[in-house]
Design an enzyme around this catalytic site. Structure first.
Site, PDB file in Angstrom:
ATOM      1  N   PRO A   2       0.841  -1.211   0.000  1.00  0.00           N
ATOM      2  CA  PRO A   2       0.000   0.000   0.000  1.00  0.00           C
ATOM      3  C   PRO A   2       0.869   1.252   0.000  1.00  0.00           C
ATOM      4  CG  PRO A   2      -0.351  -1.329   1.994  1.00  0.00           C
ATOM      5  CD  PRO A   2       0.710  -2.005   1.210  1.00  0.00           C
ATOM      6  N   GLU A   3       0.594   2.156  -0.920  1.00  0.00           N
ATOM      7  CA  GLU A   3       1.306   3.427  -0.949  1.00  0.00           C
ATOM      8  C   GLU A   3       0.334   4.538  -0.552  1.00  0.00           C
ATOM      9  OE1 GLU A   3       4.360   4.222  -3.594  1.00  0.00           O
ATOM     10  OE2 GLU A   3       4.603   2.174  -4.302  1.00  0.00           O
TER      11      GLU A   3
END
Ligand SMILES: [Zn+2]
Length: 311
Positions: A2-3
């Site tokens: 996840p960014e």
């Protein structure tokens, strides 16, 4: 992994579902993730969620007793939301509330939720239950996620938070980046991933922004700064492209947000259209470019680039 856009989308989804609601139950299925869970984790039962904020990739869940529940998704964490009606409708069972359960998978069977949520049990490490019967399940196969609980006045001195650089969308520009880069002899790709330089630019978006700005990822960071200390044209373009690639990803996440419950209850993941990331051996998408995307290793991470467009 996840960014920033995924975390922001997760934040929006959690906020729209839970702000103003009381936490009425907590189920914990292991001792912790990257670190042990807070010893007094169950003391959040009975508090209300007043706001859900984001700092870098940390979700900060404000509770009405003045504490903050910090959640980081690590390498593979995600939240799934199920509203109370869905659960009752699906299984015909009431959701238990007011309970704190600690144990290894034994207490809640995956079948209770059915396939609707993608709930497998094995990697679902804790579950927050709310007064309206809705729940948030935290799933994290690689278990690099983080959960902390602290008083809001101690937020600034939290070791995880105090080292963080500026947010890309808050008063961040090429001038500030030039200041950070002026003496850095590491590659621009490695330098931009440093959370003290700017937060939230992860591997995927760094690769994409470097391609869009036509910068070779192995360029030394200091070589993108003019002798006067001012940012070069390339560095200015890089900053613009970072903001633009993050904005597009945020917009994509936002547009799928309305569907989250209908699909699988998973927040924050959406199909990506990448130019270079994950495209090793595929043709470059730039017009009049006949080269294939290559992959190199930098700082232990994969970098994807076009050897012609980014020469
Ligand atoms: Zn190319």
């Amino acid at each position: 992994m996840p960014e920033l856009p995924e975390v922001e989308t997760t934040r929006k989804g959690l906020a729209s579902a839970f702000v103003g609601k009381m936490i009425t139950g907590l189920i914990v299925r292991r001792d912790g993730l990257r670190y042990p869970f807070p010893q007094d984790f169950d003391s959040i039962i009975g508090t209300k969620v007043t706001e859900i904020r984001r700092r870098a990739k940390y979700l900060l869940i404000d509770l009405d007793d003045g504490r903050v529940l910090l959640s980081h998704l690590g390498m593979s964490g995600r939240y799934s939301l199920i509203n109370g009606q869905d659960i009752a409708g699906f299984s015909g069972q009431e959701v238990e509330t007011g309970t704190y359960t600690s144990g290894k998978y034994a207490d809640v069977e995956a079948s209770k939720y059915g396939s609707r949520t993608g709930f497998s049990g094995k990697h679902d490490h804790f579950e927050l239950q709310f007064e309206d019967g809705s729940i948030a399940i935290y799933t994290d196969p690689r278990r690099f996620g983080i959960v902390k609980l602290f008083n809001s006045e101690e937020e600034e001195i939290q070791p995880l938070l105090e080292i963080l650089g500026p947010e890309p969308f808050e008063d961040w520009n090429a001038k500030l980046l030039a200041r950070k880069f002026s003496r850095k002899t590491t590659s621009v790709k490695v330098a931009i991933l440093d959370q003290r330089v700017v937060v939230g630019v992860g591997n995927i978006y760094a690769c994409e922004a470097l391609f869009a700005a036509k910068i070779n990822p192995t360029t030394r960071a200091c070589d993108l700064v003019n002798k006067s200390g001012a940012p070069s044209k390339k560095l200015e373009s890089f900053v613009d492209e970072i903001k633009s690639v993050l904005e597009r990803a945020l917009a994509a996440g936002g547009s799928t947000l309305n569907d989250f419950a209908a699909v699988d209850g998973t927040l924050g993941y959406f199909p990506h259209q990448f130019n270079v990331y994950g495209r090793e051996g595929h043709p470059c998408k730039a017009q009049n470019c006949d080269r294939l995307i290559e992959r190199i290793q930098q700082g232990g991470r994969s970098t994807f680039l076009c050897p012609k467009c980014q020469s």
